[in-house]
Scaffold this active site. Structure first.
Site, PDB file in Angstrom:
ATOM      1  N   SER A   1      44.522  34.045  37.788  1.00 31.83           N
ATOM      2  CA  SER A   1      45.495  33.329  37.150  1.00 31.83           C
ATOM      3  C   SER A   1      46.210  33.934  36.078  1.00 31.83           C
ATOM      4  O   SER A   1      45.424  34.876  35.347  1.00 31.83           O
ATOM      5  CB  SER A   1      45.165  31.946  36.725  1.00 31.83           C
TER       6      SER A   1
ATOM      7  N   TYR B   1      38.469  27.183  31.985  1.00 34.20           N
ATOM      8  CA  TYR B   1      39.361  27.612  33.501  1.00 34.20           C
ATOM      9  C   TYR B   1      39.598  28.954  32.991  1.00 34.20           C
ATOM     10  O   TYR B   1      39.515  29.867  33.611  1.00 34.20           O
ATOM     11  CB  TYR B   1      40.446  26.534  33.311  1.00 34.20           C
TER      12      TYR B   1
END
Length: 281
Positions: free
Chosen positions: A173, A186
């Site tokens: 990401s 995350y």
């Protein structure tokens, strides 16, 4: 994205069926047989980026194994799409955070198709933490179980079945590179995925197994309404240079590059698909 996109889902990792507008997941061009005869396992392949990759791989000739948590409606839709491309689909429900489940996945795929050529680690969850005090050990462990341990368990499960020219593709990401103030745990897992990708690429190079990652920016997937409040969902992706969120079928071709012969001299790398942001490498 328009004003109708203000929405929220209470369930992680989210469901695609109730999203509006619906994400674009269909491939953008005809297939050319680039994955003919291959067998691909895609975790989180029922929806979002995983669904787009599943359908694209099927269009290119691969048999596709979709590993998903419990989103039956999304998984059945993905199966229909794969079969609509003239390919075969195998659906397996369970938690990738359980190493025994991951072993069972690999065993079932070998029993069904006789080979594993591509592993796409894509399943993920994220939770907005307004205060660091909300990040208790058990909540953080759950995110790590899915986002990084799940990747490693799947790799462990398939590694003995992979032959020369096999591919492992991990979903990282943009937050691994620029961070996120409300997604600290995350972002930690996504940074770990980048390190895993680089280390595994070196380790497996002598076996001619290629390991890479894709780092999406803001992509319109079920994880977004399942993570953020409606007002943030409504504005999602508008701050990128392109001024909009990306669609799953705009990310999927990066996975195809890495899975096909076009990517045979690429390993240990991360492809960024993020609408024009420039993360530090």
């Amino acid at each position: 994205m328009d004003s109708k996109s203000a929405q929220h889902q209470e369930h992680q990792p989210g469901r695609e069926a109730p999203m509006y507008p619906a994400p674009d997941y269909m491939p953008l061009y005809p297939g050319s047989g680039r994955l003919e005869g291959k067998v691909a396992i895609i975790t989180g392949g029922d929806s979002g980026i995983g669904r787009a990759v599943s359908v694209l791989f099927a269009r290119e000739g691969a048999k596709v194994v979709i590993v998903y948590l419990e989103e039956e409606e999304d998984a059945e839709k993905a199966r229909d799409l794969i079969e609509g491309e003239g390919s075969e689909a195998l659906l397996i429900a369970g938690d990738v955070g359980d190493p025994d489940f991951c072993k069972a996945v690999a065993e079932r795929v070998i029993k069904t198709f006789g080979r594993i050529d591509i592993l796409v680690n894509n399943a993920a969850e994220q939770h907005v933490r307004e205060d660091l005090e909300d990040l208790d050990a058990e909540a953080m462990k759950r995110v790590f179980d899915t986002n990084i341990y799940g990747y490693f368990y799947m790799i462990q499960a398939v590694i003995g079945h992979l032959k020369e020219n096999a591919r492992i593709i991990n979903t990282a990401s943009i937050v691994a590179y620029r961070g996120h103030p409300e997604l600290v745990d995350y972002a930690m897992t996504k940074g770990a995925i980048v390190a895993l990708t680089r280390s595994l690429a070196v380790r497996l190079a002598d076996r001619k197994i290629l390991v890479n990652a894709v780092a999406p920016g803001p992509i319109w997937t079920p994880l977004i309404p399942a993570s953020f409040p409606p007002d943030k969902v409504e504005r999602f992706g508008t701050e990128t240079p392109l001024g909009r969120p990306g669609q799953p079928n705009e990310v999927a071709p990066a996975y195809l590059l890495l899975a096909s012969e076009d990517g045979r001299y690429i390993t240990g790398q991360t492809i960024h698909v993020n609408g024009g942001e420039f993360p530090s490498s």
